[in-house]
Design a protein around this motif. Structure first.
Motif, PDB file in Angstrom:
ATOM      1  N   VAL A  43       0.869  -1.178   0.000  1.00  0.00           N
ATOM      2  CA  VAL A  43       0.000   0.000   0.000  1.00  0.00           C
ATOM      3  C   VAL A  43       0.903   1.224   0.000  1.00  0.00           C
ATOM      4  O   VAL A  43       1.782   1.345   0.857  1.00  0.00           O
ATOM      5  CB  VAL A  43      -0.930   0.018   1.227  1.00  0.00           C
ATOM      6  N   ASN A  44       0.702   2.115  -0.965  1.00  0.00           N
ATOM      7  CA  ASN A  44       1.560   3.292  -1.121  1.00  0.00           C
ATOM      8  C   ASN A  44       0.728   4.570  -1.121  1.00  0.00           C
ATOM      9  O   ASN A  44      -0.457   4.544  -1.466  1.00  0.00           O
ATOM     10  CB  ASN A  44       2.333   3.185  -2.441  1.00  0.00           C
ATOM     11  N   PRO A  45       1.347   5.706  -0.753  1.00  0.00           N
ATOM     12  CA  PRO A  45       0.602   6.972  -0.763  1.00  0.00           C
ATOM     13  C   PRO A  45      -0.066   7.273  -2.099  1.00  0.00           C
ATOM     14  O   PRO A  45      -1.156   7.854  -2.128  1.00  0.00           O
ATOM     15  CB  PRO A  45       1.680   8.006  -0.421  1.00  0.00           C
ATOM     16  N   ALA A 298     -10.043  -7.044   2.389  1.00  0.00           N
ATOM     17  CA  ALA A 298     -11.329  -6.400   2.681  1.00  0.00           C
ATOM     18  C   ALA A 298     -11.173  -5.185   3.595  1.00  0.00           C
ATOM     19  O   ALA A 298     -12.094  -4.367   3.710  1.00  0.00           O
ATOM     20  CB  ALA A 298     -12.281  -7.407   3.324  1.00  0.00           C
ATOM     21  N   GLU A 299     -10.004  -5.056   4.250  1.00  0.00           N
ATOM     22  CA  GLU A 299      -9.743  -3.932   5.154  1.00  0.00           C
ATOM     23  C   GLU A 299      -8.924  -2.833   4.489  1.00  0.00           C
ATOM     24  O   GLU A 299      -8.306  -2.004   5.156  1.00  0.00           O
ATOM     25  CB  GLU A 299      -8.991  -4.426   6.392  1.00  0.00           C
ATOM     26  N   GLN A 305      -6.823   4.814   5.355  1.00  0.00           N
ATOM     27  CA  GLN A 305      -6.960   5.784   6.445  1.00  0.00           C
ATOM     28  C   GLN A 305      -5.639   5.929   7.192  1.00  0.00           C
ATOM     29  O   GLN A 305      -5.221   7.037   7.541  1.00  0.00           O
ATOM     30  CB  GLN A 305      -8.062   5.333   7.407  1.00  0.00           C
ATOM     31  N   ALA A 306      -4.969   4.807   7.416  1.00  0.00           N
ATOM     32  CA  ALA A 306      -3.700   4.842   8.140  1.00  0.00           C
ATOM     33  C   ALA A 306      -2.638   5.617   7.362  1.00  0.00           C
ATOM     34  O   ALA A 306      -1.918   6.449   7.920  1.00  0.00           O
ATOM     35  CB  ALA A 306      -3.218   3.417   8.418  1.00  0.00           C
ATOM     36  N   VAL A 312       2.693   6.609   9.576  1.00  0.00           N
ATOM     37  CA  VAL A 312       3.054   5.203   9.439  1.00  0.00           C
ATOM     38  C   VAL A 312       4.571   5.062   9.471  1.00  0.00           C
ATOM     39  O   VAL A 312       5.289   5.783   8.775  1.00  0.00           O
ATOM     40  CB  VAL A 312       2.495   4.624   8.116  1.00  0.00           C
ATOM     41  N   ARG A 313       5.053   4.123  10.277  1.00  0.00           N
ATOM     42  CA  ARG A 313       6.481   3.803  10.293  1.00  0.00           C
ATOM     43  C   ARG A 313       6.688   2.658   9.306  1.00  0.00           C
ATOM     44  O   ARG A 313       6.097   1.590   9.455  1.00  0.00           O
ATOM     45  CB  ARG A 313       6.918   3.400  11.692  1.00  0.00           C
TER      46      ARG A 313
END
Length: 328
Positions: A43-45, A298-299, A305-306, A312-313
């Motif tokens: 997951v990337n910005p 599914a999340e 959101q995170a 995020v580290r």
């Protein structure tokens, strides 16, 4: 294995709630292609930016919704197409795929060129999914665009994030002196990764703190905007700033116009040879990837959101059903 495939798609541009699970069909690989059963996706910005309707990928795909985001995959080769020579069924692989317009990693499977993939050979699937886009951005920013050399001093803005924490390690591994900005609670983390000087970007005088220990040859700007402009004050005459956020690149170029500092924008590109080099650094123990969070497919909205929260580290990954029962 269950034939009912699933993908997480952007159904409209907006907040994370627009991400919806939809059915998908396995495609048949053609010449030079393989089908990968995906175990983890990075997951990337840029995923969240595109979902919000911002940037080039969103502009180009506005008439293609629903669209499946994601560019980082790690999984197992399920089927090989004609002419495939380097990969075989059962190989564990990772790669940056579909960048920037096709996407497709938020899914149970994908069909891609074998040239886009690298064998993991002992690196976990989870780490393999976390590495490609962030690692290639860090690598290309430092070495292709930044021309960083051993003995030089480099400033990395947002050193504890997905790209930043890898950039700190790459620069350190290649003999540079590393300065990084991060919130104070990440300073010990950055020290362990090899950052020689850590500065809290919340401090009003953060640039002055850096200058007190010397100017830098290179800035890798992963923040953009006012932070990128403020970092210009830290650069030696004739030095360089590489800025990754495209939306503010021109502002920083304008601010540097009469300073003698070269400002370069960049867009990451796939490079399996560079990816193989980075995997080798992981195998040797010279570089470690921090996975700051793992979410089921599914999340995906929670993952977005995170990442939009900005604290995020390391990297976030999505876990697919195929990961269950497999190591890593």
């Amino acid at each position: 294995m269950d034939c009912a495939m699933t993908q997480l798609q952007i159904t409209a541009f907006g907040d994370p709630s627009v991400l919806k699970l939809n059915p998908s069909q396995d495609k048949v690989p053609t010449e030079g292609e393989v089908r990968v059963r995906i175990c983890f996706a990075g997951v990337n910005p840029i995923d969240a930016k595109t979902r919000a309707g911002l940037g080039w990928a969103a502009a180009q795909n506005k008439d293609n919704l629903p669209w499946t985001p994601g560019y980082d995959v790690a999984g197992v080769i399920e089927t090989v197409g004609p002419g495939v020579t380097a990969l075989a069924e059962g190989d564990q692989v990772c790669g940056m795929v579909g960048f920037p317009l096709a996407g497709g990693a938020y899914a149970d499977s994908t069909v891609v060129s074998e040239e886009a993939l690298v064998k993991l050979d002992g690196i976990s699937l989870k780490q393999g999914a976390a590495l490609p886009l962030a690692g290639l951005t860090a690598w290309q920013g430092l070495f292709e665009h930044g021309c960083l050399k051993a003995g030089q001093r480099v400033l990395i803005l947002a050193g504890a994030g997905g790209v930043g924490h890898l950039a700190v390690q790459f620069a350190s591994a290649y003999g540079a002196e590393v300065v990084a900005t991060a919130s104070r609670d990440n300073h010990d983390f950055l020290h362990r990764l090899g950052a020689d000087q850590r500065v809290d970007y919340h401090d009003a005088d953060w640039a002055a703190q850096i200058l007190a220990q010397g100017q830098v040859d290179l800035v890798l700007d992963l923040v953009g905007g006012e932070s990128g402009k403020a970092a210009l004050a830290c650069v030696k005459p004739g030095g360089r700033l590489v800025t990754v956020p495209t939306i503010t690149a021109q502002q920083i170029k304008d601010a540097a116009a009469d300073t003698g500092i070269e400002v370069l924008g960049m867009l990451v590109h796939p490079d399996s040879k560079q990816l193989a080099q980075m995997l080798n650094l992981l195998r040797q123990g010279d570089v470690h990837i921090t996975v700051g969070g793992e979410f089921a497919l599914a999340e995906g909205a929670q993952a977005h959101q995170a990442i939009e929260g900005g604290h995020v580290r390391g990297k976030l990954v999505l876990r697919m059903p195929a990961a269950d029962g497999l190591p890593g």
